[in-house]
Design an enzyme around this catalytic site. Structure first.
Site, mmCIF file in Angstrom:
data_model
loop_
_atom_site.group_PDB
_atom_site.id
_atom_site.type_symbol
_atom_site.label_atom_id
_atom_site.label_comp_id
_atom_site.label_asym_id
_atom_site.label_seq_id
_atom_site.Cartn_x
_atom_site.Cartn_y
_atom_site.Cartn_z
ATOM 1 N N ASP A 152 -0.578 -0.124 -4.575
ATOM 2 C CA ASP A 152 -1.928 0.433 -4.534
ATOM 3 C C ASP A 152 -1.891 1.799 -3.872
ATOM 4 O OD1 ASP A 152 -4.587 0.943 -4.479
ATOM 5 O OD2 ASP A 152 -5.151 -0.778 -3.233
ATOM 6 N N LYS A 172 0.869 -1.182 0.000
ATOM 7 C CA LYS A 172 0.000 0.000 0.000
ATOM 8 C C LYS A 172 0.897 1.219 0.000
ATOM 9 C CE LYS A 172 -4.321 -1.537 0.571
ATOM 10 N NZ LYS A 172 -5.396 -1.206 -0.373
ATOM 11 N N GLU A 196 -2.178 0.404 -8.628
ATOM 12 C CA GLU A 196 -3.620 0.688 -8.660
ATOM 13 C C GLU A 196 -3.889 2.165 -8.428
ATOM 14 O OE1 GLU A 196 -5.807 -1.817 -5.874
ATOM 15 O OE2 GLU A 196 -4.494 -3.495 -6.352
ATOM 16 N N ASP A 220 -9.236 0.045 -9.965
ATOM 17 C CA ASP A 220 -9.915 -0.603 -8.842
ATOM 18 C C ASP A 220 -11.173 0.205 -8.507
ATOM 19 O OD1 ASP A 220 -10.772 -1.623 -6.433
ATOM 20 O OD2 ASP A 220 -8.923 -1.289 -5.328
ATOM 21 N N LYS A 238 -13.550 -6.509 -6.606
ATOM 22 C CA LYS A 238 -13.866 -6.795 -5.203
ATOM 23 C C LYS A 238 -15.354 -7.122 -5.140
ATOM 24 C CE LYS A 238 -10.348 -3.983 -2.976
ATOM 25 N NZ LYS A 238 -9.781 -2.782 -3.595
HETATM 26 MG MG MG Z 1 -6.993 -0.705 -4.597
#
Ligand code: MG
Length: 330
Positions: free
Chosen positions: A167, A139, A196, A219, A241
Site C-alpha cells: 500500500d 505499507k 494499492e 482504495d 473501508k
Molecule cells: Mg490503502
C-alpha cells in the site's frame, strides 16, 4: 417500543501510530445501541481523523437527530433512510440495525493479512504460525522507494509461498514508483497480489502497472465522487473501508459490483475498536468469503471494546469502564 442509547468511548492507542501528519494518541468514537422488543444491536461510529471528512462532534449531532426521527417513524411505521448521512454514521447505524434484524451472521473471518512494518524477522514468525494462504501487507512509500523494493523482494525470495499486498497511499511520483519496481525481481511480481494506489493520480498508477506488470488496487479512489467499479487491465481489487465509505447496504453493493467484474473486494479497517472490527470480520465472512480481509489493526490499541476478537488477549472494556461514558440525549 424502540429504544436507543449512545456512548462515547476513548481508547488509548500505541504511541507509534501516525495518521498522515499527526500522532494518534487515543481512538475515539460513538457506540450506538438500538433495541426493539427482544432484539437489540450495537454499532460503532468512529470517524478517522485525517481520513474522514466529518468530525466526531458532527457525527454525534447527526446520529442523535437520526435516532430521534427513527423513534418517531416507528409510530408511522415507515422505514427511515440512511441516505445522505456521513459515511461513519451510516455504517455504524446500519450495523446496529443489521444486528437488530438478525441480518448480520455471527460467524466472522478472523484470518488477517498481518501488517509488516518493515522488520522481516517479526514477519517470519507470524507467517510461520499462519494457517492456509500466506499473505502479508506492507505499507510502502514512507521511506526510500528502493528500500521498499528491496524489502518486498527479500521477503518474496525468502518465503516462496508468500504473497504480498502493498500500500503506497498515493505517495510516489512515477519515478519513485519505477525505482521501487526496479528492485523487485520480475519473476516475483505476480506474487504481489496488488499494490494499492502507487501514484498520485489513477492515470499514473495505471501507467505504472502497465509498465511493470505489478497489479494495482483502488482504495482512496473508491471514496471519490467520480468512482465507478470497472474491470481494467492490471486492476486486481478494490479496498472497501466501510467507516469511510458508508452503509452496509452500500458496501454490499460495491462488493457485488466488484465480483461481477471479476475483481476482489477487500474489507478493510479504519482502526475501529474490536466492536467495529469484529463486525467487519463478520461482513467479510458473509460477503467476501474467499478473500482475506485487511483487519490487522486491533493491536494498535490497548483494549478491546464490548466484543472479543478471536484469539486476542487484550483486556476487554464493558460499558461501565472508565473509558466509556453515556451520551446524554435531550
Ligand atoms: Mg490503502
Amino acid at each position: 417500543m424502540r429504544e436507543y442509547r449512545l456512548y462515547k468511548y476513548r481508547i488509548p492507542v500505541d504511541s507509534q501510530l501516525i495518521l498522515r501528519n499527526r500522532f494518534l494518541k487515543q481512538r475515539e468514537g460513538i457506540i450506538v445501541y438500538v433495541k426493539c422488543g427482544n432484539n437489540e444491536g450495537y454499532g460503532e461510529i468512529a470517524p478517522l481523523p485525517e481520513f474522514s471528512e466529518e468530525t466526531l462532534e458532527q457525527a454525534k449531532e447527526q446520529v442523535i437527530d437520526w435516532l430521534s426521527r427513527w423513534d418517531k417513524a416507528r409510530q408511522c411505521n415507515q422505514k427511515l433512510s440512511l441516505d445522505g448521512l456521513y459515511p461513519s454514521v451510516a455504517f455504524g447505524l446500519s450495523c446496529a440495525l443489521a444486528e437488530l434484524k438478525g441480518k448480520l451472521n455471527e460467524e466472522g473471518n478472523y484470518q488477517v493479512a498481518p501488517l509488516c512494518y518493515g522488520d522481516p524477522d517479526e514477519l517470519y514468525q507470524v507467517l510461520d504460525n499462519m494457517q492456509g494462504e500466506k499473505v502479508a501487507k506492507i505499507k510502502v512509500g514512507m521511506y526510500e522507494a528502493n528500500r521498499d523494493g528491496m524489502i518486498a523482494n527479500m521477503l518474496l525470495e525468502a518465503i516462496p509461498d508468500l504473497s504480498l499486498r502493498l500500500d503506497a497511499n498515493r505517495s510516489w511520483t512515477p519515478e519513485k514508483a519505477r525505482m521501487f519496481a526496479k528492485y523487485v525481481n520480475p519473476e516475483y511480481r505476480s506474487r504481489i497480489q496488488f499494490l494499492e494506489e502507487p501514484c498520485k493520480t489513477r492515470e499514473q498508477s495505471r501507467a505504472f502497472a502497465k509498465e511493470t506488470g505489478i497489479a494495482i488496487a483502488w482504495d482512496e479512489s473508491v471514496r471519490e465522487a467520480d468512482f465507478k467499479v470497472e474491470a481494467e487491465t492490471n486492476l486486481a481489487a478494490i479496498i472497501i473501508k466501510p467507516t469511510l465509505v458508508g452503509s452496509l447496504d452500500y458496501c454490499i453493493d460495491l462488493i457485488q459490483q466488484a465480483h461481477q467484474q471479476g475483481l476482489k473486494a477487500v474489507i478493510s479497517s479504519s482502526i475501529e475498536s474490536s466492536l467495529g472490527l469484529t463486525q467487519l470480520a463478520r461482513i467479510a465472512k458473509q460477503y467476501t468469503p474467499d478473500t482475506i480481509a485487511g483487519l490487522d489493526t486491533l493491536n494498535l490499541m490497548d483494549y478491546q471494546l464490548l466484543r472479543v476478537w478471536q484469539g486476542s488477549t487484550l483486556p476487554l472494556l464493558d460499558l461501565n469502564s472508565e473509558f466509556i461514558s453515556e451520551i446524554n440525549i435531550e
